[in-house]
Design a protein around this motif. Structure first.
Motif, mmCIF file in Angstrom:
data_model
loop_
_atom_site.group_PDB
_atom_site.id
_atom_site.type_symbol
_atom_site.label_atom_id
_atom_site.label_comp_id
_atom_site.label_asym_id
_atom_site.label_seq_id
_atom_site.Cartn_x
_atom_site.Cartn_y
_atom_site.Cartn_z
ATOM 1 N N VAL A 104 -10.743 12.800 59.992
ATOM 2 C CA VAL A 104 -10.552 14.228 60.247
ATOM 3 C C VAL A 104 -9.069 14.544 60.451
ATOM 4 O O VAL A 104 -8.567 15.559 59.954
ATOM 5 C CB VAL A 104 -11.395 14.676 61.464
ATOM 6 C CG1 VAL A 104 -11.021 16.079 61.923
ATOM 7 C CG2 VAL A 104 -12.869 14.617 61.123
ATOM 8 N N ALA A 105 -8.338 13.664 61.138
ATOM 9 C CA ALA A 105 -6.906 13.889 61.358
ATOM 10 C C ALA A 105 -6.133 13.859 60.046
ATOM 11 O O ALA A 105 -5.239 14.691 59.824
ATOM 12 C CB ALA A 105 -6.359 12.835 62.321
ATOM 13 N N VAL A 106 -6.477 12.938 59.155
ATOM 14 C CA VAL A 106 -5.811 12.885 57.847
ATOM 15 C C VAL A 106 -6.131 14.142 57.050
ATOM 16 O O VAL A 106 -5.251 14.721 56.401
ATOM 17 C CB VAL A 106 -6.221 11.607 57.083
ATOM 18 C CG1 VAL A 106 -5.805 11.674 55.633
ATOM 19 C CG2 VAL A 106 -5.631 10.389 57.746
ATOM 20 N N TRP A 107 -7.370 14.599 57.099
ATOM 21 C CA TRP A 107 -7.760 15.807 56.386
ATOM 22 C C TRP A 107 -7.007 17.025 56.918
ATOM 23 O O TRP A 107 -6.482 17.830 56.139
ATOM 24 C CB TRP A 107 -9.268 15.994 56.503
ATOM 25 C CG TRP A 107 -9.790 17.256 55.892
ATOM 26 C CD1 TRP A 107 -9.809 17.576 54.570
ATOM 27 C CD2 TRP A 107 -10.350 18.356 56.593
ATOM 28 N NE1 TRP A 107 -10.355 18.818 54.407
ATOM 29 C CE2 TRP A 107 -10.696 19.324 55.628
ATOM 30 C CE3 TRP A 107 -10.597 18.619 57.933
ATOM 31 C CZ2 TRP A 107 -11.283 20.534 55.978
ATOM 32 C CZ3 TRP A 107 -11.176 19.822 58.272
ATOM 33 C CH2 TRP A 107 -11.509 20.763 57.297
ATOM 34 N N LEU A 108 -6.941 17.171 58.238
ATOM 35 C CA LEU A 108 -6.223 18.303 58.831
ATOM 36 C C LEU A 108 -4.732 18.247 58.535
ATOM 37 O O LEU A 108 -4.103 19.275 58.253
ATOM 38 C CB LEU A 108 -6.461 18.343 60.347
ATOM 39 C CG LEU A 108 -7.825 18.849 60.787
ATOM 40 C CD1 LEU A 108 -7.969 18.736 62.301
ATOM 41 C CD2 LEU A 108 -8.030 20.288 60.347
ATOM 42 N N SER A 109 -4.149 17.049 58.596
ATOM 43 C CA SER A 109 -2.719 16.948 58.289
ATOM 44 C C SER A 109 -2.455 17.282 56.833
ATOM 45 O O SER A 109 -1.414 17.865 56.503
ATOM 46 C CB SER A 109 -2.198 15.561 58.634
ATOM 47 O OG SER A 109 -2.800 14.586 57.814
ATOM 48 N N SER A 110 -3.386 16.964 55.942
ATOM 49 C CA SER A 110 -3.243 17.343 54.541
ATOM 50 C C SER A 110 -3.241 18.863 54.391
ATOM 51 O O SER A 110 -2.454 19.418 53.614
ATOM 52 C CB SER A 110 -4.371 16.728 53.721
ATOM 53 O OG SER A 110 -4.369 17.230 52.414
ATOM 54 N N ILE A 111 -4.084 19.529 55.131
ATOM 55 C CA ILE A 111 -4.131 20.991 55.085
ATOM 56 C C ILE A 111 -2.833 21.582 55.626
ATOM 57 O O ILE A 111 -2.269 22.520 55.046
ATOM 58 C CB ILE A 111 -5.357 21.505 55.871
ATOM 59 C CG1 ILE A 111 -6.634 21.144 55.123
ATOM 60 C CG2 ILE A 111 -5.273 23.010 56.082
ATOM 61 C CD1 ILE A 111 -7.900 21.459 55.877
ATOM 62 N N VAL A 112 -2.332 21.044 56.728
ATOM 63 C CA VAL A 112 -1.089 21.550 57.321
ATOM 64 C C VAL A 112 0.089 21.336 56.370
ATOM 65 O O VAL A 112 0.918 22.233 56.177
ATOM 66 C CB VAL A 112 -0.833 20.883 58.698
ATOM 67 C CG1 VAL A 112 0.558 21.183 59.207
ATOM 68 C CG2 VAL A 112 -1.879 21.339 59.695
ATOM 69 N N VAL A 113 0.176 20.157 55.771
ATOM 70 C CA VAL A 113 1.273 19.884 54.828
ATOM 71 C C VAL A 113 1.177 20.808 53.623
ATOM 72 O O VAL A 113 2.200 21.310 53.135
ATOM 73 C CB VAL A 113 1.265 18.400 54.409
ATOM 74 C CG1 VAL A 113 2.177 18.146 53.233
ATOM 75 C CG2 VAL A 113 1.672 17.525 55.576
ATOM 76 N N ALA A 115 -0.044 23.841 53.640
ATOM 77 C CA ALA A 115 0.383 25.170 54.092
ATOM 78 C C ALA A 115 1.899 25.231 54.238
ATOM 79 O O ALA A 115 2.526 26.230 53.865
ATOM 80 C CB ALA A 115 -0.298 25.509 55.413
ATOM 81 N N ILE A 116 2.494 24.181 54.767
ATOM 82 C CA ILE A 116 3.954 24.153 54.920
ATOM 83 C C ILE A 116 4.622 24.138 53.547
ATOM 84 O O ILE A 116 5.655 24.788 53.337
ATOM 85 C CB ILE A 116 4.385 22.927 55.754
ATOM 86 C CG1 ILE A 116 4.006 23.140 57.215
ATOM 87 C CG2 ILE A 116 5.874 22.667 55.628
ATOM 88 C CD1 ILE A 116 4.242 21.932 58.086
ATOM 89 N N ASN A 117 4.030 23.431 52.612
ATOM 90 C CA ASN A 117 4.605 23.328 51.266
ATOM 91 C C ASN A 117 4.574 24.663 50.535
ATOM 92 O O ASN A 117 5.368 24.888 49.626
ATOM 93 C CB ASN A 117 3.870 22.268 50.468
ATOM 94 C CG ASN A 117 4.682 21.757 49.318
ATOM 95 O OD1 ASN A 117 5.899 21.897 49.289
ATOM 96 N ND2 ASN A 117 4.002 21.177 48.356
ATOM 97 N N SER A 118 3.670 25.566 50.910
ATOM 98 C CA SER A 118 3.584 26.852 50.228
ATOM 99 C C SER A 118 4.634 27.845 50.718
ATOM 100 O O SER A 118 4.892 28.837 50.055
ATOM 101 C CB SER A 118 2.183 27.444 50.389
ATOM 102 O OG SER A 118 1.955 27.757 51.744
ATOM 103 N N VAL A 119 5.252 27.604 51.867
ATOM 104 C CA VAL A 119 6.324 28.468 52.359
ATOM 105 C C VAL A 119 7.584 28.150 51.562
ATOM 106 O O VAL A 119 7.947 26.984 51.420
ATOM 107 C CB VAL A 119 6.556 28.243 53.874
ATOM 108 C CG1 VAL A 119 7.702 29.092 54.381
ATOM 109 C CG2 VAL A 119 5.287 28.542 54.641
#
Length: 166
Positions: A104-113, A115-119
Motif C-alpha cells: 500500500v505504501a508503494v502504491w500511495l508513493s506512486s500516486i504522489v510521485v 501528482a508531483i510530476n504533473s506540476v
C-alpha cells in the motif's frame, strides 16, 4: 509511382510526394504514409542470400548456448528455504500485515510521485534537491576514510537493531 520488390515477393507501391502550398513553408519534413501491410515487416534480402541466414542462425545458437552455461538457479532449493523460514516464524499475521502495508505504501508513493510530476516546475526542483542531497551525502560519508568507517558502523548498528541482536 515507384514500385519496390520486398524479400517476401510482395509488391509495395510508393505514393508520389504531392507538394501543396502550405507544405512549402512548413518546418516539418514530409513523411510518406505508413503502410501496415506485409511489406512493412520484410526481412532484408542480404540476410536471406547465401551465408547470411547461416550467420544469423549461428548467432542464435551461440546466444542460447551461453544462457545454458550460466549459473542456474535451483528453484526447488529457493522454495524449500522460503518454506523453512516461513515455518520458523512465530507471528505470521504480523508479517502479512507488514507486507500488505509495504504494498500500500508503494502504491500511495506512486500516486504522489505521479501528482508531483504533473506540476510543471516541481519535477525539476525535486531533481535539484536530489542532486544537492547526493552531493552532501558523498561529501559527508564517502569522501574521507574516517567518515566511511563511521557510515559502516552506523549501518552495522542499524542491522543489529533490525535483527534484534543489540
Amino acid at each position: 509511382m515507384a514500385m519496390t520488390v520486398a524479400a517476401s515477393s510482395s509488391v509495395a507501391v510508393m505514393m508520389p510526394r504531392v507538394h501543396s502550398v502550405s507544405a512549402c513553408f512548413s518546418a516539418v519534413p514530409y513523411l510518406p504514409p505508413r503502410s501496415f501491410g506485409r511489406s512493412s515487416l520484410t526481412v532484408p534480402v542480404k540476410l536471406l542470400s547465401g551465408n547470411g541466414l547461416h550467420k544469423v542462425e549461428s548467432m542464435k545458437t551461440r546466444a542460447s548456448s551461453s544462457e545454458d552455461t550460466s549459473a542456474s538457479i535451483d528453484t526447488n532449493e529457493i522454495f524449500r528455504d522460503l518454506k523453512e523460514k516461513w515455518d520458523g516464524l512465530e507471528n505470521k499475521s504480523t508479517v502479512i500485515i507488514y507486507g500488505g502495508g509495504a504494498v500500500v505504501a508503494v502504491w500511495l508513493s506512486s500516486i504522489v510521485v505521479g501528482a508531483i510530476n504533473s506540476v510543471p516546475l516541481l519535477p525539476k526542483v525535486m531533481e535539484l534537491v536530489g542532486l544537492g542531497y547526493t552531493g552532501w551525502f558523498v561529501y559527508r560519508y564517502l569522501l574521507f576514510k574516517s567518515s566511511r568507517k563511521e557510515l559502516a558502523e552506523d549501518i552495522d548498528s542499524l542491522k543489529k537493531k533490525i535483527a534484534g541482536t543489540e
